[in-house]
Scaffold this motif. Structure first.
Motif, mmCIF file in Angstrom:
data_model
loop_
_atom_site.group_PDB
_atom_site.id
_atom_site.type_symbol
_atom_site.label_atom_id
_atom_site.label_comp_id
_atom_site.label_asym_id
_atom_site.label_seq_id
_atom_site.Cartn_x
_atom_site.Cartn_y
_atom_site.Cartn_z
ATOM 1 N N LYS A 227 -12.149 89.642 -3.844
ATOM 2 C CA LYS A 227 -11.837 88.354 -3.515
ATOM 3 C C LYS A 227 -11.373 88.224 -2.213
ATOM 4 C CE LYS A 227 -10.533 84.300 -4.472
ATOM 5 N NZ LYS A 227 -9.879 83.835 -3.389
ATOM 6 N N LEU A 228 -10.381 89.171 -1.616
ATOM 7 C CA LEU A 228 -9.995 89.370 -0.528
ATOM 8 C C LEU A 228 -10.982 89.416 0.596
ATOM 9 C CD1 LEU A 228 -6.701 91.719 -1.253
ATOM 10 C CD2 LEU A 228 -6.861 89.198 -0.765
ATOM 11 N N ALA A 229 -11.892 90.361 0.383
ATOM 12 C CA ALA A 229 -12.914 90.763 1.526
ATOM 13 C C ALA A 229 -13.671 89.246 1.506
ATOM 14 C CB ALA A 229 -13.923 91.670 0.841
ATOM 15 N N GLY A 230 -14.030 88.758 0.339
ATOM 16 C CA GLY A 230 -14.699 87.432 0.876
ATOM 17 C C GLY A 230 -13.851 86.210 1.443
ATOM 18 N N ASP A 231 -12.681 86.229 1.189
ATOM 19 C CA ASP A 231 -11.891 85.400 1.911
ATOM 20 C C ASP A 231 -11.773 85.279 3.223
ATOM 21 O OD1 ASP A 231 -11.565 83.962 -0.598
ATOM 22 O OD2 ASP A 231 -9.256 84.888 -0.847
ATOM 23 N N LEU A 232 -11.721 86.717 3.739
ATOM 24 C CA LEU A 232 -11.704 86.910 5.043
ATOM 25 C C LEU A 232 -12.911 87.134 5.746
ATOM 26 C CD1 LEU A 232 -8.529 89.386 4.841
ATOM 27 C CD2 LEU A 232 -8.584 87.106 6.037
ATOM 28 N N GLN A 233 -14.198 87.041 5.001
ATOM 29 C CA GLN A 233 -15.531 87.144 5.613
ATOM 30 C C GLN A 233 -15.703 88.400 6.350
ATOM 31 O OE1 GLN A 233 -15.436 83.465 8.252
ATOM 32 N NE2 GLN A 233 -15.220 82.092 6.900
ATOM 33 N N VAL A 234 -15.134 89.280 5.404
ATOM 34 C CA VAL A 234 -15.779 90.602 5.822
ATOM 35 C C VAL A 234 -16.624 91.409 4.797
ATOM 36 C CG1 VAL A 234 -13.847 90.805 7.095
ATOM 37 C CG2 VAL A 234 -13.640 91.800 4.909
ATOM 38 N N ASP A 235 -17.218 90.717 3.896
ATOM 39 C CA ASP A 235 -17.766 91.442 2.825
ATOM 40 C C ASP A 235 -19.177 91.375 2.991
ATOM 41 O OD1 ASP A 235 -18.357 92.332 0.229
ATOM 42 O OD2 ASP A 235 -18.235 90.627 -0.795
ATOM 43 N N THR A 236 -19.973 90.449 3.497
ATOM 44 C CA THR A 236 -21.157 90.409 3.711
ATOM 45 C C THR A 236 -21.787 90.708 4.913
ATOM 46 O OG1 THR A 236 -21.551 87.859 4.143
ATOM 47 C CG2 THR A 236 -21.553 88.431 1.737
ATOM 48 N N PRO B 110 4.583 81.504 10.741
ATOM 49 C CA PRO B 110 3.497 81.326 11.816
ATOM 50 C C PRO B 110 2.261 80.336 11.146
ATOM 51 C CG PRO B 110 4.288 83.493 12.096
ATOM 52 C CD PRO B 110 5.052 82.978 10.884
ATOM 53 N N ALA B 111 1.732 79.703 12.028
ATOM 54 C CA ALA B 111 0.666 78.855 11.113
ATOM 55 C C ALA B 111 -0.351 79.682 10.405
ATOM 56 C CB ALA B 111 0.069 78.080 12.163
ATOM 57 N N ASP B 112 -0.582 80.789 10.847
ATOM 58 C CA ASP B 112 -1.868 81.909 10.153
ATOM 59 C C ASP B 112 -1.038 82.770 9.230
ATOM 60 O OD1 ASP B 112 -0.322 83.309 12.142
ATOM 61 O OD2 ASP B 112 -2.144 84.231 12.706
ATOM 62 N N ALA B 113 0.270 82.637 8.780
ATOM 63 C CA ALA B 113 0.881 83.583 7.856
ATOM 64 C C ALA B 113 -0.095 83.766 6.700
ATOM 65 C CB ALA B 113 2.314 82.876 7.498
ATOM 66 N N LEU B 114 -0.724 83.034 5.976
ATOM 67 C CA LEU B 114 -1.318 83.090 5.013
ATOM 68 C C LEU B 114 -2.521 84.096 4.930
ATOM 69 C CD1 LEU B 114 -1.862 82.599 1.867
ATOM 70 C CD2 LEU B 114 -3.212 80.575 2.493
ATOM 71 N N GLU B 115 -3.322 83.932 6.149
ATOM 72 C CA GLU B 115 -4.357 84.592 6.437
ATOM 73 C C GLU B 115 -3.988 86.147 6.896
ATOM 74 O OE1 GLU B 115 -4.041 81.857 7.867
ATOM 75 O OE2 GLU B 115 -5.474 80.598 6.951
ATOM 76 N N VAL B 116 -2.840 86.218 7.580
ATOM 77 C CA VAL B 116 -2.179 87.691 8.231
ATOM 78 C C VAL B 116 -1.918 88.405 6.769
ATOM 79 C CG1 VAL B 116 -0.264 88.569 8.996
ATOM 80 C CG2 VAL B 116 -1.623 86.997 10.211
ATOM 81 N N VAL B 117 -1.204 87.715 5.952
ATOM 82 C CA VAL B 117 -0.881 88.475 4.715
ATOM 83 C C VAL B 117 -2.169 88.949 3.723
ATOM 84 C CG1 VAL B 117 0.539 88.240 2.570
ATOM 85 C CG2 VAL B 117 1.546 87.492 4.432
ATOM 86 N N CYS B 118 -3.056 88.130 3.793
ATOM 87 C CA CYS B 118 -4.317 88.110 3.071
ATOM 88 C C CYS B 118 -5.003 89.487 3.645
ATOM 89 C CB CYS B 118 -5.191 86.971 3.293
ATOM 90 S SG CYS B 118 -6.453 87.313 2.161
ATOM 91 N N ALA B 119 -4.951 89.585 5.087
ATOM 92 C CA ALA B 119 -5.134 90.876 5.748
ATOM 93 C C ALA B 119 -4.732 92.097 5.403
ATOM 94 C CB ALA B 119 -5.422 90.733 7.511
#
Length: 372
Positions: free
Chosen positions: A68-77, A4-13
Motif C-alpha cells: 500500500k505504501l509503495a503504491g501511495d508514494l508511486q515507487v511500486d511499478t 508542514p504541508a507535506d507532513a502526510l507524505e513525509v510520514v508515509c515515506a
C-alpha cells in the motif's frame, strides 16, 4: 507550530522505509523473533491483538502495508520489457515461495536470494524516486529504514571483525548512528519538538551498547522495545512527555544540574553583569561615585544605554537563559524516559549509566519549544 504541508507524505515515506526493513527481516531465514504472546491454540476464531498474531500473519501484514505504501508514494511499478510490473507483487510471490521451501535446503537458499534481490531493487528504486520527488521524503525513507534495520537486519551472533552488514557494530555503529541522528534533525519540524533529540539520545545510547560485548548480551529484546518506542514517537505521533514517569520532574534534579553545567559560561557572565550594574547604581545613588563613573554613565546615557535599558536587557537575557535551561533539562528527561536499553553491566548504577549515555546526544530542541 503548524505541521508542514507535506507532513502526510513525509510520514508515509518514513513508514515505507520502516516496513521495507521489517518485511526483509520477517522473511529472513533464522531472522529475529520479536517477543510476543502468540497463542498455540486459537480455536473458535479467537481475535488476536497484533502482538498475538502468528509469525506468518505478521509477515503477511507487513507485506500488505509495504504494498500500500509503495503504491501511495508511486515507487511500486516499473517498466519491464515495455510492461508495467509491480515490485511488491514480485516480493509477495517470492515470499510465498520461500515460506513453502524446506528450511536450510538449496531451494530455501535460492528463494531467499531471489527475495532479497527483489527487496534490494525496490529499495534502490524507492531511494531514486523519492530523492527526485523531495529531499524530505528521501530523508524520511532513510530514517525509517535505518531505525528499523537496527533490529530487523541484526544477527546478534554475527562477527564484527571484519565488519559485517548484519552485526552490532555496523547497524548501530558510530557512522550509522550519527547519520540517523542527522536525518532525525533534518526532519524535526515534522515531529513533536522533543522527538528528534530523544531519538538522537537513544541512538547514542545504543551505539554504546552495541560497542560493548557484555552490555549487548541479551539486549535484543530491549532493542525491539526501543524500536517500538521510535515507531510510536515518529510515526504514530505519541507525545513523548506521556512516557515520563510520575514525579520524575521532582526526582531528576541532575538533569537541571547537567543543563546548568553546559551553560556555565552564560550563567557566570550574566551573574557578573548583574553584579557590576548593581554596584555602579549603588555608588551613584549613594553619592560616592567619582567623576569618572559619572562620565561613564553620561556616555552610556547618550548612546541609549540607560539603567532602565540595561535592566531590561539583563531581564530578557536571564529569561532566555532560564528558558533554555528548562528546555535542556526537560529534553534530557524525555530522552531518558524514551530509552529502552538494559542497565550497563558492572556499573555502580546501571540506570545512571544509561542516562549518562543518552545525555551525550548532539541534537537539542528548537528554541521556542514549550516546556510543560
Amino acid at each position: 507550530m503548524p505541521a508542514p504541508a507535506d507532513a502526510l507524505e513525509v510520514v508515509c515515506a518514513l513508514r515505507l522505509g520502516w516496513y521495507l526493513a521489517e518485511v526483509r527481516g520477517r522473511n529472513r531465514p533464522a531472522g529475529p523473533q520479536p517477543p510476543g504472546n502468540e497463542f498455540s491454540r486459537r480455536g473458535s476464531h479467537f481475535l488476536p491483538l497484533r502482538i498475538e498474531r502468528s509469525a506468518a500473519e505478521q509477515r503477511a501484514e507487513a507485506q500488505a502495508v509495504l504494498c500500500k505504501l509503495a503504491g501511495d508514494l508511486q515507487v511500486d511499478t516499473v517498466l519491464v520489457n515495455g510492461q508495467q510490473q509491480s515490485r511488491t507483487a514480485v516480493i509477495e510471490r517470492m515470499a510465498r515461495v520461500l515460506a513453502a521451501a524446506e528450511p536450510e535446503t538449496p531451494a530455501a537458499v535460492a528463494a531467499w536470494d531471489a527475495l532479497s534481490a527483489a527487496i534490494y531493487q525496490l529499495d534502490a528504486h524507492a531511494q531514486d524516486t523519492l530523492a527526485a520527488q523531495s529531499d524530505m521524503r528521501a530523508a524520511a525513507y532513510q530514517l525509517g529504514r535505518g531505525l528499523a534495520e537496527a533490529y530487523w537486519a541484526l544477527d546478534p551472533d554475527a562477527a564484527c571483525a571484519p565488519l559485517m552488514p548484519q552485526c552490532w557494530a555496523f547497524l548501530l555503529g558510530e557512522q550509522r548512528c550519527q547519520e540517523l541522528a542527522r536525518l532525525a534533525g533534518r526532519l524535526s519540524g515534522y515531529f513533536n519538538p522533543y522527538c528528534a533529540p530523544a531519538v538522537a539520545g537513544t541512538l547514542r545510547l545504543w551505539q554504546s551498547v552495541a560497542s560493548d560485548q557484555e552490555w549487548r548480551k541479551g539486549a535484543q529484546d530491549h532493542l525491539y522495545r526501543q524500536l517500538r518506542r521510535w515507531y510510536e514517537l515518529l510515526i504514530l505521533g505519541q507525545d513523548p512527555s506521556t512516557l515520563i514517569p510520575p514525579y520524575a520532574l521532582l526526582k531528576d534534579w541532575r538533569a537541571a544540574f547537567h543543563a546548568a553545567r553546559a551553560l556555565w559560561i552564560q550563567i557566570v557572565t550574566a551573574a557578573i553583569s548583574i553584579g557590576l550594574v548593581i554596584a555602579l547604581i549603588t555608588l551613584i545613588l549613594s553619592g560616592s561615585a567619582n567623576a569618572v563613573l559619572k562620565a561613564i554613565f553620561g556616555v552610556v546615557g547618550v548612546v541609549g544605554l540607560s539603567a532602565a535599558s540595561i535592566q531590561a536587557g539583563l531581564k530578557t537575557t536571564a529569561q532566555g537563559l532560564l528558558s533554555r535551561l528548562r528546555q535542556d533539562a526537560y529534553t534530557d528527561l524525555v530522552a531518558s524516559a524514551v530509552a529502552e536499553a538494559p542497565g550497563k553491566p558492572g556499573a555502580r548504577s546501571p540506570h545512571r549509566a544509561v542516562v549518562a549515555e543518552v545525555r551525550k546526544r548532539t541534537l537539542t530542541t528548537v528554541g521556542d519549544a514549550a516546556v510543560p
